[in-house]
Motif scaffolding. Structure first.
Motif, PDB file in Angstrom:
ATOM      1  N   ARG A 154       0.828  -1.210   0.000  1.00  0.00           N
ATOM      2  CA  ARG A 154       0.000   0.000   0.000  1.00  0.00           C
ATOM      3  C   ARG A 154       0.869   1.269   0.000  1.00  0.00           C
ATOM      4  O   ARG A 154       0.628   2.198  -0.773  1.00  0.00           O
ATOM      5  CB  ARG A 154      -0.942  -0.008   1.203  1.00  0.00           C
ATOM      6  N   THR A 155       1.884   1.316   0.858  1.00  0.00           N
ATOM      7  CA  THR A 155       2.743   2.505   0.908  1.00  0.00           C
ATOM      8  C   THR A 155       3.608   2.608  -0.360  1.00  0.00           C
ATOM      9  O   THR A 155       3.873   3.710  -0.836  1.00  0.00           O
ATOM     10  CB  THR A 155       3.652   2.479   2.154  1.00  0.00           C
ATOM     11  N   LEU A 156       4.018   1.462  -0.890  1.00  0.00           N
ATOM     12  CA  LEU A 156       4.813   1.466  -2.120  1.00  0.00           C
ATOM     13  C   LEU A 156       3.997   2.016  -3.277  1.00  0.00           C
ATOM     14  O   LEU A 156       4.481   2.852  -4.054  1.00  0.00           O
ATOM     15  CB  LEU A 156       5.294   0.044  -2.429  1.00  0.00           C
ATOM     16  N   ARG A 157       2.761   1.582  -3.414  1.00  0.00           N
ATOM     17  CA  ARG A 157       1.882   2.101  -4.462  1.00  0.00           C
ATOM     18  C   ARG A 157       1.714   3.606  -4.339  1.00  0.00           C
ATOM     19  O   ARG A 157       1.734   4.332  -5.333  1.00  0.00           O
ATOM     20  CB  ARG A 157       0.516   1.410  -4.387  1.00  0.00           C
ATOM     21  N   SER A 158       1.559   4.073  -3.123  1.00  0.00           N
ATOM     22  CA  SER A 158       1.375   5.503  -2.887  1.00  0.00           C
ATOM     23  C   SER A 158       2.601   6.302  -3.319  1.00  0.00           C
ATOM     24  O   SER A 158       2.489   7.337  -3.975  1.00  0.00           O
ATOM     25  CB  SER A 158       1.076   5.744  -1.406  1.00  0.00           C
ATOM     26  N   LYS A 159       3.794   5.811  -2.971  1.00  0.00           N
ATOM     27  CA  LYS A 159       5.025   6.523  -3.318  1.00  0.00           C
ATOM     28  C   LYS A 159       5.297   6.515  -4.823  1.00  0.00           C
ATOM     29  O   LYS A 159       5.891   7.457  -5.359  1.00  0.00           O
ATOM     30  CB  LYS A 159       6.213   5.905  -2.573  1.00  0.00           C
ATOM     31  N   LEU A 160       4.854   5.461  -5.491  1.00  0.00           N
ATOM     32  CA  LEU A 160       5.082   5.357  -6.941  1.00  0.00           C
ATOM     33  C   LEU A 160       4.094   6.193  -7.753  1.00  0.00           C
ATOM     34  O   LEU A 160       4.229   6.306  -8.969  1.00  0.00           O
ATOM     35  CB  LEU A 160       4.991   3.892  -7.387  1.00  0.00           C
ATOM     36  N   LYS A 161       3.095   6.765  -7.070  1.00  0.00           N
ATOM     37  CA  LYS A 161       2.083   7.615  -7.728  1.00  0.00           C
ATOM     38  C   LYS A 161       1.369   6.834  -8.839  1.00  0.00           C
ATOM     39  O   LYS A 161       0.884   5.745  -8.610  1.00  0.00           O
ATOM     40  CB  LYS A 161       2.733   8.898  -8.229  1.00  0.00           C
ATOM     41  N   ASP A 162       1.322   7.365 -10.050  1.00  0.00           N
ATOM     42  CA  ASP A 162       0.607   6.690 -11.147  1.00  0.00           C
ATOM     43  C   ASP A 162       1.155   5.283 -11.400  1.00  0.00           C
ATOM     44  O   ASP A 162       0.410   4.363 -11.759  1.00  0.00           O
ATOM     45  CB  ASP A 162       0.690   7.511 -12.439  1.00  0.00           C
ATOM     46  N   ALA A 163       2.460   5.128 -11.223  1.00  0.00           N
ATOM     47  CA  ALA A 163       3.094   3.836 -11.464  1.00  0.00           C
ATOM     48  C   ALA A 163       2.695   2.798 -10.421  1.00  0.00           C
ATOM     49  O   ALA A 163       2.923   1.605 -10.606  1.00  0.00           O
ATOM     50  CB  ALA A 163       4.611   3.976 -11.500  1.00  0.00           C
ATOM     51  N   GLY A 164       2.084   3.252  -9.323  1.00  0.00           N
ATOM     52  CA  GLY A 164       1.626   2.319  -8.306  1.00  0.00           C
ATOM     53  C   GLY A 164       0.590   1.353  -8.838  1.00  0.00           C
ATOM     54  O   GLY A 164       0.443   0.236  -8.333  1.00  0.00           O
ATOM     55  N   ASN A 165      -0.127   1.784  -9.890  1.00  0.00           N
ATOM     56  CA  ASN A 165      -1.129   0.911 -10.507  1.00  0.00           C
ATOM     57  C   ASN A 165      -0.510  -0.280 -11.219  1.00  0.00           C
ATOM     58  O   ASN A 165      -1.215  -1.231 -11.573  1.00  0.00           O
ATOM     59  CB  ASN A 165      -1.980   1.712 -11.501  1.00  0.00           C
ATOM     60  N   TYR A 166       0.806  -0.228 -11.462  1.00  0.00           N
ATOM     61  CA  TYR A 166       1.480  -1.352 -12.122  1.00  0.00           C
ATOM     62  C   TYR A 166       1.519  -2.583 -11.218  1.00  0.00           C
ATOM     63  O   TYR A 166       1.658  -3.712 -11.691  1.00  0.00           O
ATOM     64  CB  TYR A 166       2.907  -0.978 -12.518  1.00  0.00           C
ATOM     65  N   ILE A 167       1.446  -2.356  -9.900  1.00  0.00           N
ATOM     66  CA  ILE A 167       1.461  -3.478  -8.959  1.00  0.00           C
ATOM     67  C   ILE A 167       0.043  -4.031  -8.872  1.00  0.00           C
ATOM     68  O   ILE A 167      -0.846  -3.420  -8.294  1.00  0.00           O
ATOM     69  CB  ILE A 167       1.953  -3.046  -7.566  1.00  0.00           C
ATOM     70  N   GLU A 168      -0.159  -5.173  -9.490  1.00  0.00           N
ATOM     71  CA  GLU A 168      -1.487  -5.765  -9.560  1.00  0.00           C
ATOM     72  C   GLU A 168      -1.726  -6.745  -8.408  1.00  0.00           C
ATOM     73  O   GLU A 168      -0.824  -7.486  -8.028  1.00  0.00           O
ATOM     74  CB  GLU A 168      -1.662  -6.526 -10.877  1.00  0.00           C
ATOM     75  N   THR A 169      -2.937  -6.716  -7.891  1.00  0.00           N
ATOM     76  CA  THR A 169      -3.352  -7.703  -6.898  1.00  0.00           C
ATOM     77  C   THR A 169      -4.016  -8.869  -7.616  1.00  0.00           C
ATOM     78  O   THR A 169      -4.986  -8.670  -8.353  1.00  0.00           O
ATOM     79  CB  THR A 169      -4.351  -7.096  -5.901  1.00  0.00           C
ATOM     80  N   VAL A 170      -3.481 -10.052  -7.454  1.00  0.00           N
ATOM     81  CA  VAL A 170      -4.079 -11.261  -8.025  1.00  0.00           C
ATOM     82  C   VAL A 170      -4.854 -11.926  -6.897  1.00  0.00           C
ATOM     83  O   VAL A 170      -4.267 -12.484  -5.972  1.00  0.00           O
ATOM     84  CB  VAL A 170      -3.001 -12.209  -8.588  1.00  0.00           C
TER      85      VAL A 170
END
Length: 221
Positions: free
Chosen positions: A196-212
């Motif tokens: 969650r914090t990693l997605r936030s720091k990556l901003k738009d790129a945080g969406n690249y981390i997909e939840t399966v």
């Protein structure tokens, strides 16, 4: 530094002597337990790994290394007295970079070592990139569209693991084991919190981390 895991003392001494003459820094081990202990203290530039060993065989050692984020990028050359094609293929499929069959000439071994090190130096400099998101372990930098992003060590290691295996789904257990070094249990939300914090720091790129759902996380489908 080059680690040599070889239980035959005469072969280990010959390799050590030759590497020293070539200006390299070798260190030999006769059993995996001593080798693992040394890894905790210093990560080598390359590992020469015999297949036939006491305690556990070299292929098992190799698989252990490749499952651990701390050691998976260390280049490995297998040393084997076996002529079986199965062992060579198994080693390469398990992540070995090359193999040298015994008996081998020392100059051939030196040539193989230098070739693998050159290949890894180039690979490490390039890092990994996915849709504008870039990470380099060698430079310890993360950028998104040329903007540098500051991450904690665990966030960096987790992102590196996901990007270095683009498209692969990692379970929470695998992430916790490889990044933190211990097993996952249902009450431990460490992975989810860091994602969650990693997605936030990556901003738009945080969406690249997909939840399966029901499995874990990945980057790239």
């Amino acid at each position: 530094m080059i680690y040599i895991l070889e239980d035959d003392a005469s072969i280990e001494k010959l390799i050590t002597y030759t590497l020293n003459k070539e200006g390299m820094e070798p260190k030999g081990f006769d059993v995996p337990s001593k080798f693992y202990k040394a890894l905790e203290e210093k990560i080598p530039d390359l590992i020469l790994l015999d297949i036939m060993l006491p305690e556990e065989d070299g292929l098992t050692v190799l698989k252990t290394l490749k499952k651990d984020i701390r050691y998976k990028d260390i280049p490995v050359i297998m040393l084997t007295a076996r002529s079986s094609e199965f062992d060579k293929v198994t080693g390469l499929d398990s992540g070995a970079d090359d193999y040298v069959a015994k008996p081998f000439g020392m100059m051939e071994l030196i040539s193989r070592i230098r070739a693998v090190l050159r290949r890894y130096q180039k690979s490490n400099d390039e890092g990994y990139e996915y849709k504008g998101l870039y990470i380099s372990k060698d430079k310890h930098v993360v950028k998104y569209k040329d903007e540098e992003i500051t991450l904690t060590r665990k966030e960096f290691d987790m992102l590196y693991l996901l990007m270095s295996r683009e498209g692969m789904v990692f379970t929470r257990d695998e992430l916790l084991n490889q990044v933190w070094g211990y097993e996952y249990d249902d009450s431990n939300r460490t992975v989810d919190v860091h994602i969650r914090t990693l997605r936030s720091k990556l901003k738009d790129a945080g969406n690249y981390i997909e939840t399966v759902r029901g499995v874990g996380y990945r980057i790239g489908g």
